[in-house]
Design a protein around this motif. Sequence first.
Motif, PDB file in Angstrom:
ATOM      1  N   TYR A   1       7.610   8.934  -5.135  1.00  0.00           N
ATOM      2  CA  TYR A   1       7.280   9.579  -3.870  1.00  0.00           C
ATOM      3  C   TYR A   1       8.122  10.838  -3.742  1.00  0.00           C
ATOM      4  O   TYR A   1       9.210  10.943  -4.322  1.00  0.00           O
ATOM      5  CB  TYR A   1       7.591   8.667  -2.676  1.00  0.00           C
ATOM      6  N   SER A   2       7.628  11.768  -2.965  1.00  0.00           N
ATOM      7  CA  SER A   2       8.351  13.005  -2.711  1.00  0.00           C
ATOM      8  C   SER A   2       8.625  13.133  -1.217  1.00  0.00           C
ATOM      9  O   SER A   2       7.710  13.012  -0.395  1.00  0.00           O
ATOM     10  CB  SER A   2       7.543  14.215  -3.196  1.00  0.00           C
ATOM     11  N   LYS A   3       9.884  13.371  -0.875  1.00  0.00           N
ATOM     12  CA  LYS A   3      10.228  13.607   0.525  1.00  0.00           C
ATOM     13  C   LYS A   3       9.773  14.998   0.969  1.00  0.00           C
ATOM     14  O   LYS A   3       9.551  15.228   2.158  1.00  0.00           O
ATOM     15  CB  LYS A   3      11.737  13.462   0.727  1.00  0.00           C
ATOM     16  N   ASP A   4       9.651  15.888   0.020  1.00  0.00           N
ATOM     17  CA  ASP A   4       9.134  17.242   0.289  1.00  0.00           C
ATOM     18  C   ASP A   4       7.619  17.202   0.127  1.00  0.00           C
ATOM     19  O   ASP A   4       7.098  16.956  -0.955  1.00  0.00           O
ATOM     20  CB  ASP A   4       9.760  18.244  -0.682  1.00  0.00           C
ATOM     21  N   ARG A   5       6.880  17.455   1.212  1.00  0.00           N
ATOM     22  CA  ARG A   5       5.425  17.365   1.185  1.00  0.00           C
ATOM     23  C   ARG A   5       4.750  18.632   0.671  1.00  0.00           C
ATOM     24  O   ARG A   5       3.523  18.698   0.622  1.00  0.00           O
ATOM     25  CB  ARG A   5       4.910  17.071   2.606  1.00  0.00           C
ATOM     26  N   THR A   6       5.528  19.634   0.270  1.00  0.00           N
ATOM     27  CA  THR A   6       4.942  20.875  -0.218  1.00  0.00           C
ATOM     28  C   THR A   6       4.058  20.591  -1.427  1.00  0.00           C
ATOM     29  O   THR A   6       4.497  19.930  -2.378  1.00  0.00           O
ATOM     30  CB  THR A   6       6.054  21.867  -0.610  1.00  0.00           C
ATOM     31  N   PRO A   7       2.805  21.067  -1.429  1.00  0.00           N
ATOM     32  CA  PRO A   7       1.904  20.788  -2.561  1.00  0.00           C
ATOM     33  C   PRO A   7       2.464  21.196  -3.908  1.00  0.00           C
ATOM     34  O   PRO A   7       2.273  20.493  -4.907  1.00  0.00           O
ATOM     35  CB  PRO A   7       0.640  21.571  -2.199  1.00  0.00           C
ATOM     36  N   ALA A   8       3.169  22.316  -3.971  1.00  0.00           N
ATOM     37  CA  ALA A   8       3.717  22.770  -5.248  1.00  0.00           C
ATOM     38  C   ALA A   8       4.775  21.802  -5.764  1.00  0.00           C
ATOM     39  O   ALA A   8       4.836  21.515  -6.968  1.00  0.00           O
ATOM     40  CB  ALA A   8       4.306  24.172  -5.093  1.00  0.00           C
TER      41      ALA A   8
ATOM     42  N   ARG B   1      14.449  18.583  -7.004  1.00  0.00           N
ATOM     43  CA  ARG B   1      15.765  18.062  -6.668  1.00  0.00           C
ATOM     44  C   ARG B   1      15.706  16.539  -6.635  1.00  0.00           C
ATOM     45  O   ARG B   1      14.764  15.958  -6.096  1.00  0.00           O
ATOM     46  CB  ARG B   1      16.229  18.593  -5.321  1.00  0.00           C
ATOM     47  N   ALA B   2      16.724  15.901  -7.174  1.00  0.00           N
ATOM     48  CA  ALA B   2      16.738  14.440  -7.250  1.00  0.00           C
ATOM     49  C   ALA B   2      16.747  13.810  -5.865  1.00  0.00           C
ATOM     50  O   ALA B   2      16.167  12.737  -5.670  1.00  0.00           O
ATOM     51  CB  ALA B   2      17.956  13.964  -8.053  1.00  0.00           C
ATOM     52  N   GLU B   3      17.380  14.457  -4.892  1.00  0.00           N
ATOM     53  CA  GLU B   3      17.457  13.876  -3.541  1.00  0.00           C
ATOM     54  C   GLU B   3      16.112  13.868  -2.836  1.00  0.00           C
ATOM     55  O   GLU B   3      15.949  13.188  -1.810  1.00  0.00           O
ATOM     56  CB  GLU B   3      18.490  14.614  -2.690  1.00  0.00           C
ATOM     57  N   ASP B   4      15.139  14.617  -3.354  1.00  0.00           N
ATOM     58  CA  ASP B   4      13.791  14.624  -2.757  1.00  0.00           C
ATOM     59  C   ASP B   4      12.843  13.635  -3.418  1.00  0.00           C
ATOM     60  O   ASP B   4      11.685  13.536  -3.011  1.00  0.00           O
ATOM     61  CB  ASP B   4      13.183  16.032  -2.844  1.00  0.00           C
ATOM     62  N   VAL B   5      13.325  12.915  -4.429  1.00  0.00           N
ATOM     63  CA  VAL B   5      12.469  12.027  -5.216  1.00  0.00           C
ATOM     64  C   VAL B   5      12.851  10.576  -4.950  1.00  0.00           C
ATOM     65  O   VAL B   5      14.035  10.221  -4.952  1.00  0.00           O
ATOM     66  CB  VAL B   5      12.583  12.330  -6.722  1.00  0.00           C
ATOM     67  N   ILE B   6      11.849   9.734  -4.707  1.00  0.00           N
ATOM     68  CA  ILE B   6      12.034   8.293  -4.561  1.00  0.00           C
ATOM     69  C   ILE B   6      11.296   7.603  -5.700  1.00  0.00           C
ATOM     70  O   ILE B   6      10.102   7.827  -5.903  1.00  0.00           O
ATOM     71  CB  ILE B   6      11.498   7.782  -3.213  1.00  0.00           C
ATOM     72  N   VAL B   7      12.026   6.802  -6.457  1.00  0.00           N
ATOM     73  CA  VAL B   7      11.443   6.008  -7.534  1.00  0.00           C
ATOM     74  C   VAL B   7      11.554   4.544  -7.142  1.00  0.00           C
ATOM     75  O   VAL B   7      12.638   4.063  -6.800  1.00  0.00           O
ATOM     76  CB  VAL B   7      12.161   6.254  -8.873  1.00  0.00           C
TER      77      VAL B   7
ATOM     78  N   HIS C   1       0.845  -1.196   0.000  1.00  0.00           N
ATOM     79  CA  HIS C   1       0.000   0.000   0.000  1.00  0.00           C
ATOM     80  C   HIS C   1       0.883   1.250   0.000  1.00  0.00           C
ATOM     81  O   HIS C   1       2.002   1.244   0.532  1.00  0.00           O
ATOM     82  CB  HIS C   1      -0.906  -0.010   1.230  1.00  0.00           C
ATOM     83  N   GLN C   2       0.380   2.345  -0.587  1.00  0.00           N
ATOM     84  CA  GLN C   2       1.194   3.554  -0.718  1.00  0.00           C
ATOM     85  C   GLN C   2       1.708   4.051   0.620  1.00  0.00           C
ATOM     86  O   GLN C   2       2.880   4.438   0.755  1.00  0.00           O
ATOM     87  CB  GLN C   2       0.378   4.663  -1.402  1.00  0.00           C
ATOM     88  N   LYS C   3       0.864   4.035   1.658  1.00  0.00           N
ATOM     89  CA  LYS C   3       1.287   4.532   2.964  1.00  0.00           C
ATOM     90  C   LYS C   3       2.262   3.557   3.625  1.00  0.00           C
ATOM     91  O   LYS C   3       3.187   3.978   4.339  1.00  0.00           O
ATOM     92  CB  LYS C   3       0.063   4.740   3.857  1.00  0.00           C
TER      93      LYS C   3
ATOM     94  N   ALA D   1       5.328   8.964  13.416  1.00  0.00           N
ATOM     95  CA  ALA D   1       4.330   8.905  14.483  1.00  0.00           C
ATOM     96  C   ALA D   1       3.220   9.934  14.267  1.00  0.00           C
ATOM     97  O   ALA D   1       2.060   9.683  14.613  1.00  0.00           O
ATOM     98  CB  ALA D   1       5.006   9.126  15.833  1.00  0.00           C
ATOM     99  N   LYS D   2       3.561  11.075  13.682  1.00  0.00           N
ATOM    100  CA  LYS D   2       2.563  12.117  13.414  1.00  0.00           C
ATOM    101  C   LYS D   2       1.896  11.946  12.048  1.00  0.00           C
ATOM    102  O   LYS D   2       1.089  12.773  11.662  1.00  0.00           O
ATOM    103  CB  LYS D   2       3.228  13.496  13.474  1.00  0.00           C
ATOM    104  N   ARG D   3       2.266  10.876  11.329  1.00  0.00           N
ATOM    105  CA  ARG D   3       1.744  10.596   9.990  1.00  0.00           C
ATOM    106  C   ARG D   3       2.063  11.698   8.998  1.00  0.00           C
ATOM    107  O   ARG D   3       1.308  11.936   8.044  1.00  0.00           O
ATOM    108  CB  ARG D   3       0.235  10.317  10.023  1.00  0.00           C
ATOM    109  N   LYS D   4       3.177  12.343   9.185  1.00  0.00           N
ATOM    110  CA  LYS D   4       3.685  13.279   8.187  1.00  0.00           C
ATOM    111  C   LYS D   4       4.651  12.510   7.301  1.00  0.00           C
ATOM    112  O   LYS D   4       5.877  12.650   7.395  1.00  0.00           O
ATOM    113  CB  LYS D   4       4.361  14.470   8.861  1.00  0.00           C
ATOM    114  N   LEU D   5       4.088  11.675   6.440  1.00  0.00           N
ATOM    115  CA  LEU D   5       4.862  10.712   5.677  1.00  0.00           C
ATOM    116  C   LEU D   5       5.355  11.314   4.365  1.00  0.00           C
ATOM    117  O   LEU D   5       4.891  12.371   3.929  1.00  0.00           O
ATOM    118  CB  LEU D   5       4.010   9.473   5.379  1.00  0.00           C
ATOM    119  N   TYR D   6       6.312  10.604   3.748  1.00  0.00           N
ATOM    120  CA  TYR D   6       6.681  10.960   2.395  1.00  0.00           C
ATOM    121  C   TYR D   6       5.425  10.908   1.528  1.00  0.00           C
ATOM    122  O   TYR D   6       4.595  10.015   1.659  1.00  0.00           O
ATOM    123  CB  TYR D   6       7.718   9.986   1.842  1.00  0.00           C
ATOM    124  N   LYS D   7       5.307  11.836   0.618  1.00  0.00           N
ATOM    125  CA  LYS D   7       4.085  11.973  -0.167  1.00  0.00           C
ATOM    126  C   LYS D   7       4.103  11.056  -1.386  1.00  0.00           C
ATOM    127  O   LYS D   7       5.000  11.139  -2.227  1.00  0.00           O
ATOM    128  CB  LYS D   7       3.923  13.437  -0.607  1.00  0.00           C
ATOM    129  N   TYR D   8       3.102  10.166  -1.440  1.00  0.00           N
ATOM    130  CA  TYR D   8       2.913   9.379  -2.658  1.00  0.00           C
ATOM    131  C   TYR D   8       2.389  10.296  -3.745  1.00  0.00           C
ATOM    132  O   TYR D   8       1.414  11.023  -3.553  1.00  0.00           O
ATOM    133  CB  TYR D   8       1.929   8.239  -2.392  1.00  0.00           C
TER     134      TYR D   8
END
Length: 310
Positions: free
Chosen positions: A231-238, A169-175, A54-56, A126-133
Amino acid sequence: MVGVTVPLDPQRIMMYSRLDRDKEQVVFKMTEYSNLAKGLFESRAEMHRRVYTHQKVKSIEFMVCDALTLAQEPLGIRDAVADGADIQMYLHLDDSLIQRLQVLKADQYECARDIQKAQELLLQVAKRKLYKYVQEVTVSAGSPWQDKLPAAEEIIGYQSTSATGVRLRAEDVIVCETRIDQGMKSQNPMDRVNFYQTRDAEARDRHFPITVQEVTNMFGTVFQDKKIRVYSKDRTPAVCSALKYAFEEWAKNKLQAQIPGTPWRKPRPDAVSQVPSFPKLSSAAAATDGSNRNVLRFSDVAAAGDGLDA
């Protein structure tokens, strides 16, 4: 519990199975083909698709891996997996690693900054501030991308800085890729199952395999599914929107795949706002000590929480 219905009838499998002593193999009655194919092997794939990958679940997995990588030296992970390491050190690499990382005193180690980052990652979990799918695409069976995975740099090469106003930035991206099958990769596991029949008296003791075409034409012919996710490690919507655009452009050019558009979900409220507050206690339910301070009894807390949802 997880919302996945398993259409397996284990009683019929036990009732209509027998042991082939010559081949040392369990064989089943022909009528149980669908029970085994759908109830056992397809349900296994469905559990992987909807629960295990699952994504989460994958987001948490990536965050825990990043945290353990940052703190691998003080936790002894690197020494435990080195060549010639003591087996007792390896046996200590269990679930307690997370608790040990949470209580590490960062100022006692040279890698204090890395330990603090690792502990912050666990706090975000723990706060569910996860990497963004962000998005995923299904790779067709005959695609050359079945055996390879694009790099993050390749995907962000399709970004449109002028349109989104964001530079990825490539370091913020998970493939990552997810491969889901029925237990034998691209092969049909039912081809390895032997059956018997009772209609023909001469064939009652003969055991034989059955092809899917002999049973029905409604079963699929592809038994492995591959998806590429970002996935994005940066959760910023933009940032997430810009990465979504870049990945979809990459999929159009490399996979000739048109990803169906889905609207973004509304973000979850912060964990703090989800914590229920207990109702104020009446004067009769509060006890007062010598300093005129209200002391909350455990029984009062339990009574106040009776009306809260579990």
